[in-house]
Design an enzyme around this catalytic site. Structure first.
Site, PDB file in Angstrom:
ATOM      1  N   LEU A  90       4.169   5.459  -6.236  1.00 14.44           N
ATOM      2  CA  LEU A  90       3.232   4.449  -5.607  1.00 14.44           C
ATOM      3  C   LEU A  90       2.217   4.091  -6.665  1.00 14.44           C
ATOM      4  CD1 LEU A  90       1.972   6.054  -2.239  1.00 14.44           C
ATOM      5  CD2 LEU A  90       3.118   3.892  -2.632  1.00 14.44           C
ATOM      6  N   ASP A  91       1.821   2.788  -6.748  1.00 15.37           N
ATOM      7  CA  ASP A  91       1.027   2.453  -7.955  1.00 15.37           C
ATOM      8  C   ASP A  91      -0.054   3.033  -7.856  1.00 15.37           C
ATOM      9  OD1 ASP A  91       2.887   0.620  -8.908  1.00 15.37           O
ATOM     10  OD2 ASP A  91       2.133  -1.078  -7.767  1.00 15.37           O
ATOM     11  N   PRO A  92      -0.866   3.008  -8.757  1.00 20.01           N
ATOM     12  CA  PRO A  92      -2.288   3.919  -8.690  1.00 20.01           C
ATOM     13  C   PRO A  92      -3.225   3.207  -7.514  1.00 20.01           C
ATOM     14  CG  PRO A  92      -1.675   3.631 -10.985  1.00 20.01           C
ATOM     15  CD  PRO A  92      -0.545   2.837 -10.252  1.00 20.01           C
TER      16      PRO A  92
END
Length: 304
Positions: free
Chosen positions: A46-48
């Site tokens: 997951l992206d930050p």
């Protein structure tokens, strides 16, 4: 003699509800530290800035990660119309604007083109490798790249809500390797209004749902506490997407030694991936052929 890894031989899954901010690697490292686990990994980055389901595999459960990575996943996301950014999300710099805004009918009419087998170009700021270097590293240096389109299976793309004329909430169910930011970017261009992701949440991942997840903050609160181990799901929770083959104790021993063995009571088809169990515990993962499981990964019994 190989040096033994530090930590406890803990196996299972800890499903985390990731907040915005930390990277997926940050989450894995914190879980591993909190449990003093010898080995850990995750099933799908997951992206930050994204939130939601991040399944962390521990110990022998890391051998089941590919089956979660390959499984369908669902995302609920908000698109802001009227601006394209260099990152395809709200973190980036606006590079183009539009005054046009689509209505609900126009959005719904555009969605079928993004379902089924599609080709998707990853964002410039992505982890795709180009000549051994991550695309985001080149993008940060100001380079604009021609990224090759990649195949993606989209099970469904649905309009959920339109809070105002500038915003739409959508839900995407897709296979491995999907970029929600690319969906928002391409949908915005197809509608002639431009768009980028404002918020993104993974609501389920393969067999793991929000009801399975614990808030990331609780990992810190329960660090080194036996209560955290009580939150683990069994290794077998990562194998629900493939067929199970029950086996005898003798067959379990053969399989754990890496040898093919006779299995019983399965609905696996010839040549399919399957997993063997004895007394409800996973023994091996491999290929089912004519009553036999041919193991590729064996599951070692661990005890802390």
């Amino acid at each position: 003699m190989a040096r033994r890894k530090k930590g406890l031989p803990i196996s299972g899954w800890l499903v985390i509800d990731k907040p915005a901010g930390p990277t997926s690697t940050d989450v894995v490292n914190k879980v591993r530290w909190a449990l003093d686990a010898r080995k850990a990994g995750h099933a799908g980055t997951l992206d930050p800035a994204a939130t939601g389901i991040l399944a962390v595999a521990l110990g022998e459960a890391t051998k089941t990660v590919p089956y979660i990575t390959d499984a369908l996943k669902a995302y609920r996301f908000t698109v802001n119309w009227g601006a394209a950014t260099n990152t395809d999300d709200a973190e980036g710099k606006v590079i183009e604007t539009s005054e046009h805004r689509p209505d609900a009918d126009a959005i719904r009419a555009a969605l079928p083109a993004f379902e089924g087998d599609i080709e998707q170009v990853p964002p410039q700021f992505s982890a795709v490798k180009i000549d051994g270097e991550r695309a985001y590293a080149r993008a940060r240096a100001g380079e604009e790249m021609e990224l090759a389109a990649r195949p993606l299976w989209v099970e469904s793309l649905t309009l959920v809500d339109m809070p105002d004329r500038d915003t739409a909430v959508l839900e995407l169910v897709c296979g491995k390797g999907g970029y929600v930011r690319s969906i928002a970017r391409d949908l915005g261009r197809a509608l002639g209004c431009l768009g980028h992701v404002a918020t993104l949440r993974r609501v389920w991942s393969g067999p793991f749902e929000e009801s399975d997840a614990m808030p990331f903050a609780e990992v810190d609160a329960l660090a080194k506490d036996p209560a955290l181990r009580d939150r683990l799901l069994p290794l077998e929770a990562g194998l629900t997407e493939i067929a199970e083959c029950r086996c005898s104790a003798e067959a379990a021993t053969r399989l754990r030694n890496g040898n093919p063995a006779q299995v019983i009571a399965t609905d696996a088809e010839f040549g399919e991936d399957a997993w063997a169990s004895h007394m409800g515990r996973a023994v091996a993962i491999g290929t089912y052929k004519a009553g036999m499981l041919h193991p590729r990964r064996v599951i070692v019994e661990e005890s802390a």
